[in-house]
Design a protein around this motif. Sequence first.
Motif, PDB file in Angstrom:
ATOM      1  N   LEU A   1      24.717   0.639  30.755  1.00  0.00           N
ATOM      2  CA  LEU A   1      24.426  -0.221  31.902  1.00  0.00           C
ATOM      3  C   LEU A   1      23.973  -1.613  31.473  1.00  0.00           C
ATOM      4  CD1 LEU A   1      22.529   2.368  34.142  1.00  0.00           C
ATOM      5  CD2 LEU A   1      24.828   1.445  34.545  1.00  0.00           C
ATOM      6  N   LEU A   2      23.254  -1.694  30.349  1.00  0.00           N
ATOM      7  CA  LEU A   2      22.686  -2.968  29.899  1.00  0.00           C
ATOM      8  C   LEU A   2      23.572  -3.723  28.906  1.00  0.00           C
ATOM      9  CD1 LEU A   2      18.951  -1.934  29.383  1.00  0.00           C
ATOM     10  CD2 LEU A   2      19.955  -3.129  31.334  1.00  0.00           C
ATOM     11  N   GLU A   3      24.492  -3.013  28.264  1.00  0.00           N
ATOM     12  CA  GLU A   3      25.296  -3.614  27.190  1.00  0.00           C
ATOM     13  C   GLU A   3      25.995  -4.910  27.588  1.00  0.00           C
ATOM     14  OE1 GLU A   3      28.661  -2.204  23.934  1.00  0.00           O
ATOM     15  OE2 GLU A   3      28.629  -1.293  25.927  1.00  0.00           O
ATOM     16  N   PRO A   4      26.657  -4.997  28.755  1.00  0.00           N
ATOM     17  CA  PRO A   4      27.359  -6.246  29.095  1.00  0.00           C
ATOM     18  C   PRO A   4      26.446  -7.456  29.210  1.00  0.00           C
ATOM     19  CG  PRO A   4      28.134  -4.434  30.478  1.00  0.00           C
ATOM     20  CD  PRO A   4      26.908  -3.946  29.763  1.00  0.00           C
ATOM     21  N   PHE A   5      25.165  -7.233  29.503  1.00  0.00           N
ATOM     22  CA  PHE A   5      24.226  -8.343  29.684  1.00  0.00           C
ATOM     23  C   PHE A   5      23.499  -8.719  28.396  1.00  0.00           C
ATOM     24  CE2 PHE A   5      24.357  -6.019  33.762  1.00  0.00           C
ATOM     25  CZ  PHE A   5      24.859  -7.026  34.576  1.00  0.00           C
ATOM     26  N   ILE A   6      23.304  -7.761  27.494  1.00  0.00           N
ATOM     27  CA  ILE A   6      22.467  -7.994  26.307  1.00  0.00           C
ATOM     28  C   ILE A   6      23.282  -7.955  25.009  1.00  0.00           C
ATOM     29  CG2 ILE A   6      20.463  -7.167  25.002  1.00  0.00           C
ATOM     30  CD1 ILE A   6      19.424  -5.916  27.611  1.00  0.00           C
ATOM     31  N   TYR A   7      23.822  -6.794  24.696  1.00  0.00           N
ATOM     32  CA  TYR A   7      24.444  -6.585  23.392  1.00  0.00           C
ATOM     33  C   TYR A   7      25.768  -7.330  23.255  1.00  0.00           C
ATOM     34  CZ  TYR A   7      26.191  -3.995  19.316  1.00  0.00           C
ATOM     35  OH  TYR A   7      26.683  -3.644  18.086  1.00  0.00           O
TER      36      TYR A   7
END
Length: 488
Positions: free
Chosen positions: A435-441
């Motif tokens: 869920l967070l990968e597209p925004f952070i990693y």
Amino acid sequence: MWIKIYYLFSYTVFFYTIAAMLWLLYLAIQSIRAQNRLKINLPDDDTIRYILKASPITPAVSIIAPAYNEEKTIIENVHSLLQVYYPDFEVIIVNDESTDKTLELLIEEFDLVEVPFTNSMRVPSKPITSVMRSQNEQYKNLVIVNKEHGGRKADGTNAGINVCTNPYFVSTDVDCIIEPMALYRMMWLVVNSHDPMMGVGASMFILNGCKVEDGTVTKPGISLSPIPLFQQLEYMRSFLIGKLGWSPINALPNISGGFGLFNTEVVVKSGGYDSLSMAEDVDMLLRMVTYMKNSGQKFRLAQVPQVCCWTEGPETLHMLYRQRVRWARGLCEVVSHHIKLFFNINYGPTGGVILPYIWLFEFIAPILEASGFVFMIWLILIGAVNWSSALLIFGMIYIFSVSLSFVVLVFDYATNAVKWRHRFISYLKLILAGLLEPFIYHPIITTFSLIGYWNFLTQRTAEWKTIRRTGFGKRKKEKDNSETTEDK
């Protein structure tokens, strides 16, 4: 004019995204089909072990692992490599003229003595100065190769190939943990292939977060540290969907330098590893395909879905930066050095499908993403953003990215590929990462890739900097070796 440019760029991004989604969907379907076929044709581990162990034609294998200044973990690492199950294998540790106590510790622990050797330079490497073997019968399949310092893993692997006499070898890192059944699983595909097997890849997962005892992963787990967590999800997509999805058409984008099985003769005739390359694993595979196609020989490439190797991922942003900038520069080298293969159907699926895919959806992607970000900022500043279209495209990309991550988790759960420790919690961590990968990693990886491209374009001096690792713990003092020695 600016409105026309806006719509042109928007449609370009839109159709590019649709094409990338369709390719990934195709790979996901192919990976499921490949897994289903392997379920039918791949027996359980005990059956594979029984058949190959009893067969007189089971090929011998060499495990080649270069080492440089590994005094803190070398003993535990070597013991771990010696614990794999296989009836006829040797472990070749290539000491790249370490300046610490790596060699002294090896000599003391394994009772090594220098033995005569034939210095046959079948592939280029720095000169070999000596070869050592153990006087202890327990370690009879251990070989230590000492060579002049080359500074690159590829040079060390080439030195190991020059000593190797077995028809197949495994290239790995000295700090990787190999699953005990890994060689059996890979060799099963070799002996049951209709065409000569050129190389076999296998799934590699992140070691961080796992419980390790005596050089063996006893309880696979997921790290709480953000970078290894994101990398674990990335590795699962790469191996379980990407590489497994390409294998049915007899093509792989690469066989990981961290762990892969190769036909020794084909590697030698292809010239061995390029010690100057930043992507020596991709480069080696492409030169092998080129050699086999140019000489009119049939060959087979395969991928094992089960996890066969564990590798420690970078824990810090700085270490991740080193790794990904190097990978990006290596990708540029592959594109420039093997340009004649791209879109060339004379080189089979590798030239006609794999390399165009790499160029369009791996090489171009960071450039297009960065251009889109800059263009979007500019449109916001001049107040020319069509927010409904922009949100639609972003939402579509985000939903597909998350869905792909969920698909690979369902795939892993359904096949029980890894018996995760605290299974529910492990999957919960991976879902959160998805869920967070597209925004952070993902933005971080894109930025590092662009830096790698820039270093290549500006011809900045390439340095092979090691990724600092924490190691996987000490070996127990006492160990029942009955299971391991049974296959030696």
